[in-house]
Scaffold this active site. Structure first.
Site, PDB file in Angstrom:
ATOM      1  N   PHE A 140       0.784  -1.137   0.074  1.00 13.78           N
ATOM      2  CA  PHE A 140       0.037   0.018   0.157  1.00 13.78           C
ATOM      3  C   PHE A 140       0.946   1.271  -0.139  1.00 13.78           C
ATOM      4  O   PHE A 140       1.386   1.696   1.037  1.00 13.78           O
ATOM      5  CB  PHE A 140      -0.877   0.082   1.169  1.00 13.78           C
ATOM      6  CG  PHE A 140      -1.857   1.222   1.171  1.00 13.78           C
ATOM      7  CD1 PHE A 140      -3.038   1.107   0.289  1.00 13.78           C
ATOM      8  CD2 PHE A 140      -1.517   2.298   1.648  1.00 13.78           C
ATOM      9  CE1 PHE A 140      -3.785   2.253   0.188  1.00 13.78           C
ATOM     10  CE2 PHE A 140      -2.446   3.398   1.749  1.00 13.78           C
ATOM     11  CZ  PHE A 140      -3.433   3.389   0.703  1.00 13.78           C
ATOM     12  N   ASP A 225       9.728   2.536   1.561  1.00 16.32           N
ATOM     13  CA  ASP A 225       8.583   3.505   1.768  1.00 16.32           C
ATOM     14  C   ASP A 225       8.302   3.118   3.267  1.00 16.32           C
ATOM     15  O   ASP A 225       8.022   2.204   3.908  1.00 16.32           O
ATOM     16  CB  ASP A 225       7.402   2.874   1.048  1.00 16.32           C
ATOM     17  CG  ASP A 225       6.200   3.841   1.175  1.00 16.32           C
ATOM     18  OD1 ASP A 225       6.113   4.485   2.499  1.00 16.32           O
ATOM     19  OD2 ASP A 225       5.252   3.577   0.565  1.00 16.32           O
ATOM     20  N   LYS A 254       3.338  11.231   7.031  1.00 18.28           N
ATOM     21  CA  LYS A 254       2.699  11.171   8.186  1.00 18.28           C
ATOM     22  C   LYS A 254       3.316  11.996   9.326  1.00 18.28           C
ATOM     23  O   LYS A 254       2.897  13.194   9.463  1.00 18.28           O
ATOM     24  CB  LYS A 254       2.497   9.601   8.297  1.00 18.28           C
ATOM     25  CG  LYS A 254       1.734   8.848   7.218  1.00 18.28           C
ATOM     26  CD  LYS A 254       1.325   7.629   7.757  1.00 18.28           C
ATOM     27  CE  LYS A 254       0.326   6.881   6.632  1.00 18.28           C
ATOM     28  NZ  LYS A 254      -0.864   7.524   6.325  1.00 18.28           N
TER      29      LYS A 254
END
Length: 400
Positions: A140, A225, A254
């Site tokens: 994801f 990632d 984030k």
């Protein structure tokens, strides 16, 4: 207004691209949040790890307020007095020579893909428009057209084609399959060190080291990632550090914004990021002074308040205690640091009902991929709060 009034209004007017728990939050402080009806909850999701520093951290709040009163946006047409300092501090913290700032995690992923392709054409001399990037099944990385093109989740991609070419998918954790997939056209391998959205999937021991080795051997970039796993979530600054591995390209997001503002970045050395020329990539808001000021303070509090070390200590305890819950409903408990997944057996029903039961006990967690409850509280959580939560979690998993 009461909770149900907000919920009804949202359901009527808002697009239904999320299926949230029916709690309407109005205030947060530290690890706690409060709804419009006055109920208090422990946040065990941290906005998918965007709130590593906790809700409304006073130092980050002050940095936001101070900068918002001076200068918020210049675009990259002009320079500002915060961006260079953000570059310097992030570079010194991570050891990478260059930084490219963006806003959302998906934007940063797209940026890394563009950088990898240009590196492939300019440095590796792959024929133009032939570059291939290898990804892992269960990944994801975001929801843009190009990113969903290499997702293995039908829900994310089936109704959104045609899909972007140039990506090859291999089994997560399988280095033999990865090695076979590498061709002269391969420019990068992009993986999450731990797959968060897919269910807190942790690869076999030695996998990250072997990926690094294969990339080095074949002159291929290793892109990590770390949008969800980075900035302390797993008990290290970067999750790849558990294996003493340095990726060629790191993607952050984030928690870089401390829960206040969307900030993301791509990190790499000059031989890679230095290939990008003016006009080839950009963002009106990427690198704005408000974002840079917030990110600078977000990084400082992570380090100075020893949140990363706390994530390692409390995460080990939380994982150990969850693993000892002897419930016939639990298939597996897995995690690293304060990124933990509890997988529910299919015959025990989906994880959603357990998340709803936890909400009624004062804990907010969220199901992922039907059967997994993800526990990822802010990194400031302490032992007494974990013990309080464990009592509630045991009740739900043993009695529901």
């Amino acid at each position: 207004m009461k909770s149900q009034e907000y919920i009804d209004l949202e359901e009527k007017i808002g697009a239904h691209n999320y299926h949230p728990l029916d709690v309407v939050l109005s205030r947060g402080e530290g690890v706690w949040v409060y709804d419009v009806d006055g109920n208090k909850y422990l946040d065990c999701l941290s906005s998918y790890s965007a709130l590593n520093q906790g809700h409304i951290h006073p130092r980050i709040l002050n940095a936001l307020i101070q900068q918002a009163g001076k200068l918020t946006l210049t675009s990259r047409a002009f320079r500002n007095d915060q961006l260079a300092l953000f570059y310097k501090e992030l570079s010194e913290l991570t050891g990478y020579e260059m930084v490219l700032p963006m806003n959302s995690g998906a934007e940063a992923v797209e940026t890394a893909l563009k950088v990898a392709r240009k590196w492939g054409y300019v440095s590796k001399q792959v024929p133009r428009n032939k570059a291939e990037i290898i990804v892992a099944e269960g990944n994801f990385h975001g929801r843009t057209i190009s990113i969903i093109s290499f997702s293995s989740e039908p829900l994310y991609k089936d109704d959104f084609g045609p899909h972007t070419p140039g990506f090859v998918s291999v089994k997560f954790g399988d280095t033999q399959e990865l090695e076979k997939a590498i061709t002269p056209y391969t420019v990068a391998v992009m993986i999450e060190p731990i797959q968060g959205e897919s269910g807190v999937n942790i690869p076999p021991a030695g996998y990250i080291k072997e990926v690094r080795s294969l990339c080095t051997k074949n002159n291929v970039l290793f892109i990590a990632d770390e949008i969800q796993t980075g900035l302390g979530r797993t008990g290290k600054l970067l999750a790849t550090m558990h294996d003493d591995v340095r990726a060629d390209v790191v993607i952050l997001g984030k928690a870089l914004g401390g829960g206040f503002y969307p900030v993301s970045a791509v990190l790499a050395d000059r031989s890679i990021l230095g290939l990008i020329n003016p006009g080839e990539h950009g963002s009106t808001f990427g690198g704005n002074p408000l974002a840079a000021a917030v990110a600078r303070e977000s990084l400082k509090v992570l380090v100075e308040e020893k949140m990363i070390e706390n994530a390692a200590i409390q995460g080990e305890y939380f994982l150990e205690q969850l693993s000892e819950i002897n419930s016939p409903k639990i298939k597996e408990v897995r995690g690293k640091g304060l990124l933990i997944g509890v997988e529910i057996k299919e015959e025990a029903g989906g994880a959603r009902k357990y998340c709803e039961a936890l909400k009624n006990e004062g804990i907010l967690a969220k199901e992922t991929h039907q059967q997994i409850i993800r526990f990822a509280p802010p990194l400031i959580i302490d032992r007494p709060t974990i013990d309080w939560a464990l009592e509630k979690i045991r009740k739900v998993l043993l009695d529901s």
